[in-house]
Write a protein that holds these residues in place. Sequence first.
Motif, short mmCIF file in Angstrom:
data_model
loop_
_atom_site.label_atom_id
_atom_site.label_comp_id
_atom_site.label_asym_id
_atom_site.label_seq_id
_atom_site.Cartn_x
_atom_site.Cartn_y
_atom_site.Cartn_z
N UNK A 80 0.83 -1.21 0.00
CA UNK A 80 0.00 0.00 0.00
C UNK A 80 0.86 1.26 0.00
N UNK A 81 1.95 1.24 0.72
CA UNK A 81 2.79 2.44 0.89
C UNK A 81 3.65 2.74 -0.33
N UNK A 86 7.78 11.10 -1.78
CA UNK A 86 8.67 10.22 -1.01
C UNK A 86 7.84 9.36 -0.05
N UNK A 87 8.43 8.26 0.43
CA UNK A 87 7.68 7.37 1.33
C UNK A 87 7.18 8.12 2.56
N UNK A 88 6.03 7.70 3.05
CA UNK A 88 5.46 8.32 4.25
C UNK A 88 6.26 7.91 5.49
N UNK A 89 6.32 8.78 6.49
CA UNK A 89 6.97 8.39 7.75
C UNK A 89 6.26 7.16 8.35
N UNK A 93 -0.01 6.88 7.47
CA UNK A 93 -0.50 6.12 6.34
C UNK A 93 -1.60 6.93 5.68
N UNK A 94 -1.80 6.67 4.41
CA UNK A 94 -2.81 7.44 3.66
C UNK A 94 -3.67 6.50 2.83
N UNK A 104 -12.57 10.51 -1.14
CA UNK A 104 -12.05 10.97 0.15
C UNK A 104 -10.59 10.57 0.27
N UNK A 105 -9.78 11.51 0.69
CA UNK A 105 -8.39 11.25 1.02
C UNK A 105 -8.30 11.27 2.54
#
Length: 196
Positions: A80-81, A86-89, A93-94, A104-105
């Motif tokens: 998913x990531x 750039x990669x999420x910390x 998660x999003x 919807x985000x």
Amino acid sequence: MLRFGIPPDAPYHLQQFQDAHNSLAEARTHLLAHGLDYEFQTAEEVIKLLQPVMAHLARARTTLIVPKKRSFEELKSAAHRRHFVPPLPADLSASFYIQAHKMIFALYQVLPGAQKFDCFQAEVSIPWLTETLVLMTVALQTCQQLLDKVNISLFLCLCLCLSVSVCLCLSVSVYLSLSLCLSLSLSVFVIPQYLE
């Protein structure tokens, strides 16, 4: 402030659209199974066709209206990531999902030392999605009206058959009664002649 994007080579796939499409394709397959020129012979054939079509239409509509909830573990998975650059910390998660006519985000942040997370959302209305949901609703209503008419026709045919059966039974009953009366009349007429 956090900035990230979704690269063109790893697009974010909205499974809801795929699921809705698959359900609509199944409904279409059922509708076209007999061919466009097929003439139905019985009401049961029509009912047998309409029920799965309505189920697929309802499933497609529900898929777009009620999103499947993902667990935080699913949202944090590597598969998913990989969509975000750039990669999420690690604590974020999003997700994107469809709910009725809106996309919807959602951004989820794990709270330190807890099994909870905060959720921040942004949404945008998608006009063509509104029209799609309206058309699905109209298709469902049209199928239901046709099913109701077929069921009413079946009911009326059943009532007509029962009426004919009752009439036949009454006719037989009247015939038997008349036969019995005639027999009694004949016996009353014939018996005195033999007694003389």
